[in-house]
Design a protein around this motif. Structure first.
Motif, PDB file in Angstrom:
ATOM      1  N   GLY A  93       0.765  -1.118   0.072  1.00 58.19           N
ATOM      2  CA  GLY A  93       0.028   0.180  -0.117  1.00 58.19           C
ATOM      3  C   GLY A  93       0.899   1.408   0.026  1.00 58.19           C
ATOM      4  N   VAL A  94       2.260   1.223  -0.158  1.00 56.90           N
ATOM      5  CA  VAL A  94       3.009   2.383  -0.426  1.00 56.90           C
ATOM      6  C   VAL A  94       2.631   2.964  -1.542  1.00 56.90           C
ATOM      7  N   LEU A  95       2.448   2.417  -2.378  1.00 54.99           N
ATOM      8  CA  LEU A  95       2.072   3.172  -3.971  1.00 54.99           C
ATOM      9  C   LEU A  95       0.643   2.736  -4.241  1.00 54.99           C
ATOM     10  N   VAL A  96      -0.288   3.851  -4.392  1.00 57.87           N
ATOM     11  CA  VAL A  96      -1.516   3.658  -4.774  1.00 57.87           C
ATOM     12  C   VAL A  96      -1.729   4.195  -6.257  1.00 57.87           C
ATOM     13  N   MET A  97      -2.062   3.454  -7.382  1.00 57.35           N
ATOM     14  CA  MET A  97      -2.182   3.813  -8.615  1.00 57.35           C
ATOM     15  C   MET A  97      -3.489   3.055  -9.173  1.00 57.35           C
ATOM     16  N   ARG A  98      -3.710   3.897 -10.130  1.00 53.51           N
ATOM     17  CA  ARG A  98      -5.106   3.163 -11.023  1.00 53.51           C
ATOM     18  C   ARG A  98      -4.670   1.903 -11.736  1.00 53.51           C
ATOM     19  N   PRO A  99      -5.516   0.949 -11.949  1.00 51.74           N
ATOM     20  CA  PRO A  99      -5.219  -0.081 -12.375  1.00 51.74           C
ATOM     21  C   PRO A  99      -4.475  -0.095 -13.849  1.00 51.74           C
ATOM     22  N   SER A 100      -5.250   0.958 -14.567  1.00 55.84           N
ATOM     23  CA  SER A 100      -4.527   1.206 -15.859  1.00 55.84           C
ATOM     24  C   SER A 100      -2.853   1.803 -15.931  1.00 55.84           C
ATOM     25  N   ILE A 101      -2.844   2.606 -14.892  1.00 58.71           N
ATOM     26  CA  ILE A 101      -1.434   3.016 -14.685  1.00 58.71           C
ATOM     27  C   ILE A 101      -0.457   1.837 -14.300  1.00 58.71           C
ATOM     28  N   VAL A 102      -0.938   0.896 -13.444  1.00 55.88           N
ATOM     29  CA  VAL A 102      -0.144  -0.282 -13.090  1.00 55.88           C
ATOM     30  C   VAL A 102      -0.059  -1.182 -14.316  1.00 55.88           C
ATOM     31  N   ARG A 103      -0.924  -1.284 -14.969  1.00 55.52           N
ATOM     32  CA  ARG A 103      -1.059  -2.273 -16.352  1.00 55.52           C
ATOM     33  C   ARG A 103       0.142  -1.437 -17.390  1.00 55.52           C
ATOM     34  N   HIS A 104       0.115  -0.129 -17.375  1.00 56.38           N
ATOM     35  CA  HIS A 104       1.173   0.472 -18.244  1.00 56.38           C
ATOM     36  C   HIS A 104       2.650   0.360 -17.630  1.00 56.38           C
ATOM     37  N   MET A 105       2.665   0.466 -16.428  1.00 53.87           N
ATOM     38  CA  MET A 105       4.049   0.319 -15.723  1.00 53.87           C
ATOM     39  C   MET A 105       4.537  -1.099 -15.987  1.00 53.87           C
ATOM     40  N   ASP A 106       3.463  -2.044 -15.724  1.00 54.78           N
ATOM     41  CA  ASP A 106       3.841  -3.525 -16.020  1.00 54.78           C
ATOM     42  C   ASP A 106       4.239  -4.083 -17.214  1.00 54.78           C
ATOM     43  N   SER A 107       3.768  -3.227 -18.307  1.00 47.11           N
ATOM     44  CA  SER A 107       4.178  -3.613 -19.680  1.00 47.11           C
ATOM     45  C   SER A 107       5.481  -2.968 -20.059  1.00 47.11           C
ATOM     46  N   VAL A 108       5.925  -1.715 -19.516  1.00 45.71           N
ATOM     47  CA  VAL A 108       7.024  -1.081 -19.729  1.00 45.71           C
ATOM     48  C   VAL A 108       8.481  -2.049 -19.014  1.00 45.71           C
ATOM     49  N   ILE A 109       7.884  -2.590 -17.846  1.00 44.43           N
ATOM     50  CA  ILE A 109       9.042  -3.182 -17.154  1.00 44.43           C
ATOM     51  C   ILE A 109       9.200  -4.513 -17.776  1.00 44.43           C
ATOM     52  N   ASP A 110       8.189  -5.269 -18.321  1.00 41.01           N
ATOM     53  CA  ASP A 110       8.167  -6.404 -19.044  1.00 41.01           C
ATOM     54  C   ASP A 110       8.851  -6.291 -20.310  1.00 41.01           C
ATOM     55  N   THR A 111       8.762  -5.181 -20.943  1.00 41.18           N
ATOM     56  CA  THR A 111       9.647  -4.921 -22.408  1.00 41.18           C
ATOM     57  C   THR A 111      10.984  -4.722 -21.750  1.00 41.18           C
ATOM     58  N   LEU A 112      11.273  -4.166 -20.925  1.00 42.30           N
ATOM     59  CA  LEU A 112      12.985  -3.923 -20.525  1.00 42.30           C
ATOM     60  C   LEU A 112      13.387  -5.338 -20.353  1.00 42.30           C
TER      61      LEU A 112
END
Length: 305
Positions: A93-112
């Protein structure tokens, strides 16, 4: 890289059946192990890059390729550490983000992650080809592997890795994409196998020619044994560290709902550990065996700039 985890969750019912039968318990890998391996890999490969940059004697195509492999392995460690940290912050719960932003961050990290994995595999193949040219075309090596060609090769690998990883993550549900990734791994495995066996055969032939002109000595047997051990280490580490993950992908394509396959999926964290271990072992095989590089590493560690 996200799909195996999703596939395991999607087939949770099958995995549960296997677990209830006492045959599929999975493996719980502590986060501390991931962090420790990632940090060790990061430090090792950072030292390799620093040593190559510092010593002008190491400014050659061969060491540039080793440096690129170190950078790729560093990115594997950094991206995995970043993904783990991101997940831990979200879970607590340290970071609170909208699901769409979480998915976007997940895609960026997975691409890296995917880009670093593909580039790491690619540079392993490039190093094998470079060694092959060094042995079989020693007199023409500097005219074949010029600095310009080395730069073009490195740039091509990075561009191809970035482009292909973007496509892979975007269409990761497609079996065609998975088959392409599996085919790439098999191609690299066969390439390294053929080149290194050919190089070992040539070295063994030279030792045999020398021994036939003199009395058989232990040097011949020792040289052959050392070459065989080196070859076994190179190919064995490559297959052990990368093989389980790509076998995992093969099972996802061929038997995603089979109880045995879903049981195999539950060990995905172990396969990630092996991939990170490869980033730890690569410098020991390809970099730290060089006396010149070891000397420079000591200077880097002791800050003798």
């Amino acid at each position: 890289l996200r799909e195996p985890s999703n596939a395991s969750e999607g087939n949770q019912s099958n995995a549960t059946v296997g677990a209830s039968a006492g045959r599929c318990q999975g493996l719980d890998i502590p986060n501390e192990l991931f962090l420790a391996l990632g940090l060790v890999s990061l430090v090792e490969n950072l030292l390799v890059v620093a040593a190559i940059l510092k010593n002008r004697n190491l400014h050659s195509p061969t060491y540039y390729f080793i440096g690129c492999l170190a950078v790729s392995d560093m990115l594997v460690s950094i991206s995995n550490l970043a993904e783990m940290l991101f997940m831990l912050l979200l879970e607590h719960g340290v970071l609170v983000m909208r699901p769409s932003i979480v998915r976007h961050m997940d895609s960026v990290i997975d691409t890296l992650i995917c880009s670093s994995v593909i580039s790491s595999l690619s540079f392993l193949g490039v190093i094998a080809v470079d060694r092959y040219i060094t042995i079989f075309y020693a007199l023409r090596y500097h005219s074949i592997m010029t600095l310009q060609r080395a730069v073009v090769t490195m740039a091509s690998v990075w561009l191809a890795s970035t482009a292909s990883s973007t496509v892979l993550i975007t269409y990761y549900h497609s079996n065609t994409i998975r088959l392409c990734l599996i085919g790439f791994f098999l191609f690299m495995l066969v390439l390294m196998l053929v080149l290194y066996i050919h190089m070992f055969a040539l070295a063994r032939h030279h030792l045999h020619s020398i021994s036939s002109q003199q009395k058989p000595t232990t040097a011949y047997r020792g040289g052959s044994l050392k070459g065989a051990v080196t070859l076994t280490i190179l190919l064995g580490v490559f297959f052990i560290c990368w093989g389980p993950f790509f076998f995992h992908l093969i099972l996802i394509v061929t038997c995603p709902t089979n109880p045995f396959c879903t049981c195999f999926f539950s060990y995905f964290n172990l396969f990630l550990v092996l991939m990170i271990c490869n980033s730890v072992i690569d410098p020991l095989i390809y970099a730290f065996r060089s006396q010149e590089l070891r000397r420079t590493l000591r200077e880097v560690v002791t800050c003798s700039w």
